[in-house]
Design a protein around this motif. Structure first.
Motif, PDB file in Angstrom:
ATOM      1  N   HIS A 292       0.827  -1.201   0.000  1.00 44.87           N
ATOM      2  CA  HIS A 292       0.000   0.000   0.000  1.00 44.87           C
ATOM      3  C   HIS A 292       0.867   1.259   0.000  1.00 44.87           C
ATOM      4  O   HIS A 292       2.013   1.250   0.463  1.00 44.87           O
ATOM      5  CB  HIS A 292      -0.908   0.020   1.235  1.00 44.87           C
ATOM      6  CG  HIS A 292      -2.084  -0.914   1.138  1.00 44.87           C
ATOM      7  ND1 HIS A 292      -3.134  -0.706   0.273  1.00 44.87           N
ATOM      8  CD2 HIS A 292      -2.366  -2.064   1.810  1.00 44.87           C
ATOM      9  CE1 HIS A 292      -4.019  -1.674   0.419  1.00 44.87           C
ATOM     10  NE2 HIS A 292      -3.579  -2.517   1.341  1.00 44.87           N
ATOM     11  N   THR A 317      -7.312   1.785  -2.271  1.00 46.35           N
ATOM     12  CA  THR A 317      -7.259   0.447  -2.851  1.00 46.35           C
ATOM     13  C   THR A 317      -7.531  -0.607  -1.787  1.00 46.35           C
ATOM     14  O   THR A 317      -7.343  -0.378  -0.587  1.00 46.35           O
ATOM     15  CB  THR A 317      -5.897   0.146  -3.505  1.00 46.35           C
ATOM     16  OG1 THR A 317      -4.887   0.068  -2.480  1.00 46.35           O
ATOM     17  CG2 THR A 317      -5.524   1.210  -4.514  1.00 46.35           C
ATOM     18  N   ARG A 319      -6.294  -4.571  -1.103  1.00 44.44           N
ATOM     19  CA  ARG A 319      -5.322  -5.572  -1.544  1.00 44.44           C
ATOM     20  C   ARG A 319      -5.637  -6.915  -0.893  1.00 44.44           C
ATOM     21  O   ARG A 319      -6.014  -6.968   0.280  1.00 44.44           O
ATOM     22  CB  ARG A 319      -3.886  -5.139  -1.216  1.00 44.44           C
ATOM     23  CG  ARG A 319      -3.434  -3.966  -2.079  1.00 44.44           C
ATOM     24  CD  ARG A 319      -2.030  -3.502  -1.747  1.00 44.44           C
ATOM     25  NE  ARG A 319      -1.649  -2.365  -2.586  1.00 44.44           N
ATOM     26  CZ  ARG A 319      -0.938  -2.442  -3.702  1.00 44.44           C
ATOM     27  NH1 ARG A 319      -0.499  -3.622  -4.110  1.00 44.44           N
ATOM     28  NH2 ARG A 319      -0.644  -1.361  -4.407  1.00 44.44           N
ATOM     29  N   CYS A 347      -4.652  -6.449  -6.435  1.00 45.47           N
ATOM     30  CA  CYS A 347      -4.915  -5.063  -6.041  1.00 45.47           C
ATOM     31  C   CYS A 347      -6.224  -4.646  -6.685  1.00 45.47           C
ATOM     32  O   CYS A 347      -6.381  -4.726  -7.908  1.00 45.47           O
ATOM     33  CB  CYS A 347      -3.775  -4.146  -6.478  1.00 45.47           C
ATOM     34  SG  CYS A 347      -4.000  -2.422  -5.971  1.00 45.47           S
ATOM     35  N   ASN A 349      -8.974  -1.841  -7.513  1.00 49.07           N
ATOM     36  CA  ASN A 349      -9.101  -0.395  -7.691  1.00 49.07           C
ATOM     37  C   ASN A 349     -10.490  -0.048  -8.192  1.00 49.07           C
ATOM     38  O   ASN A 349     -10.853  -0.414  -9.316  1.00 49.07           O
ATOM     39  CB  ASN A 349      -8.061   0.121  -8.698  1.00 49.07           C
ATOM     40  CG  ASN A 349      -6.646  -0.013  -8.201  1.00 49.07           C
ATOM     41  OD1 ASN A 349      -6.158   0.811  -7.437  1.00 49.07           O
ATOM     42  ND2 ASN A 349      -5.972  -1.081  -8.629  1.00 49.07           N
ATOM     43  N   SER A 350     -11.260   0.645  -7.351  1.00 50.68           N
ATOM     44  CA  SER A 350     -12.549   1.175  -7.776  1.00 50.68           C
ATOM     45  C   SER A 350     -12.964   2.348  -6.902  1.00 50.68           C
ATOM     46  O   SER A 350     -13.641   3.257  -7.371  1.00 50.68           O
ATOM     47  CB  SER A 350     -13.641   0.098  -7.738  1.00 50.68           C
ATOM     48  OG  SER A 350     -14.869   0.600  -8.186  1.00 50.68           O
TER      49      SER A 350
END
Length: 471
Positions: A292, A317, A319, A347, A349-350
């Motif tokens: 991170h 994020t 993870r 990972c 991502n949104s």
């Protein structure tokens, strides 16, 4: 004047329509969190809800033994237990910081509403394995123990020197371990202790600690001698700590109690944590989760896949990690080589802002829910790293998400002063299989025979099932 249940916070007229304007009904919000409907024509309150929280709700979690009971902890210094079947308040429990007692012929307990501004903030709540007790942690580093149904905390433990952000009760899968808890705080310490206040082990870090979570499984950790505790820190990393369980099992109790010390100070004592004269053993983590770029605020173990956990961070994020190999390396490594560093598996991502709560499905092993300051709740297929669906039922930061093993397709979430539950009462049947030629049927059968976890994939069918689940 009067009690908080009679003091008005805000009022708003109930709108009518163009043909029939409404001039009779008004909604009233009271200081104690209840809402009433006032009828001006009859000059009476037609309906009034039960009192709830009056401030931001920071955590929510289901009872392990009753899928209808949901506990919430709030900035207002109270723990509220809800019946989610009717969304009514079952119990409201107070800390001594959120109570004001006046002695008359009978003792009257009232909420001290003037003391909510950093006076009695509760950040997290957790249930005991038998569902009869709860623990909550406060901005002052105190962990409170509650008996279900009792209005006041039965015990207060001065665990940390400053704010305690998370407390987690050991899931109790080992005999005589139902009283083990863990907490993490701003004083850069994660502590394992029992509900009587006896410290078991203390982990010191270089940066403040935020989330902590017990692993639900103990395989690969020398039988039942150790438990795994995940801790999220401000140094952008999460850590896996090995907590010895000998002190709460069998003949080692007396020796461990002698070595650890007498326990935490009482709430009335001025010292807290290490300043209270504790001599608990110091230890170091065995695995470091590095990847991170912002502080790690929450950590969450998968209840279905051994060695898998998720972390949420201020870098927006999520993870996903699998630490089985790292645990095997740590088991044979020299102490000077610890912690073993492991890398991210996926990972996700949104999110567009800080990630806060994480929650794994108890039914679908690759389904993960996450939320945060962007007010959205995302459903992830962590196997491929895809966001399957996003919902925005809340209008502000979301701080807690919880599901129950008995109702895996029901989840509760909390934000500011709102608790919401969402459910899918039935899942759609799989679509009918189209007719195939014999050659295509043989090819499909051959591919299915070699697919890993084929039975889970047929059951999962992530795109259809999950989207329906979150609607």
């Amino acid at each position: 004047g009067g009690s908080d249940g009679n003091r008005i916070h805000a009022i708003v007229n109930v709108p009518g329509n163009k043909d029939k304007p409404n001039d009779r009904l008004t909604l009233i919000a009271f200081i104690d969190g209840s809402v009433g409907l006032w009828n001006w024509f009859h000059r009476r309150c037609e309906w009034k809800s039960a009192a709830g929280h009056t401030e931001t709700i920071f955590d929510c979690t289901y009872s392990p033994v009753d899928s209808n009971l949901l506990a919430t902890a709030s900035y207002d210094g109270t723990v509220v237990v809800w019946d989610t079947a009717t969304m009514t308040v079952m119990y409201t429990m107070y800390t001594e910081e959120s109570l004001h007692e006046t002695s008359t012929k009978t003792t009257v307990i009232e909420r001290n509403m003037a003391n909510t501004d950093f006076g009695c903030v509760l950040y997290a709540v957790t249930w005991s394995p038998d569902g009869q007790e709860l623990a909550a942690c406060s901005i002052h580093g105190v962990v409170y123990i509650f008996k279900l149904g009792k209005a006041k905390a039965v015990r207060s433990l001065n665990v940390h020197n400053s704010a305690c952000y998370k407390v987690d009760w050991f899931p109790g899968q080992i005999p005589d371990s139902d009283s083990l808890l863990a907490s993490s705080g701003r004083d850069c310490v994660a502590v394992a202790f029992d509900k009587e206040g006896t410290e078991r082990v203390r982990f010191n870090f270089d940066q403040p600690c935020f989330g902590c979570h017990w692993s639900p499984g103990l395989r690969g950790m020398h039988g039942n001698e150790h438990a795994l505790l995940a801790v999220g820190c401000q140094d952008n990393c999460a850590y896996i700590c090995k907590v010895p369980l000998q002190s709460i099992n069998g003949p080692n109790v007396s020796r461990a109690s002698e070595r650890v010390g007498s326990g935490f100070g009482s709430r009335s004592s001025p010292a807290r944590g290490a300043a209270s004269g504790l001599s608990g053993p110091l230890s170091r983590p065995i695995v470091k989760l590095q990847g991170h770029s912002g502080r790690v605020f929450h950590v969450c173990w998968s209840p279905l896949v051994h060695g898998m956990l998720a972390t949420g961070s201020d870098d927006a994020t999520v993870r996903v990690w699998n630490i089985d190999e790292a645990l095997e390396t740590a088991a044979t490594a020299m102490p000077s080589k610890l912690p073993v560093v492991t890398k991210t598996r996926k990972c996700l991502n949104s999110h567009t802002n800080f990630v806060r709560p994480l929650c794994w499905s108890y039914e679908l092993p690759w389904l993960l829910l996450s939320s945060g300051w962007d007010s959205s709740i995302c459903a992830w297929d962590v196997q491929v790293g895809a966001c399957l669906h996003t919902v925005r039922h809340h209008l502000a930061d979301v701080y807690g998400i919880s599901t129950h093993p008995d109702r895996p397709f029901v989840y509760a979430s909390c934000s500011r002063d709102t608790v919401r539950t969402r459910t899918a009462l039935s899942l759609p049947p799989p679509p009918p299989t189209p007719r195939r030629t014999r050659a295509r049927a043989r090819a499909a059968s051959h591919a299915c025979a070699h697919a890993r976890n084929a039975h889970l994939r047929r059951r999962y069918d992530s795109g259809r099932w999950t989207a329906h689940f979150l609607r």
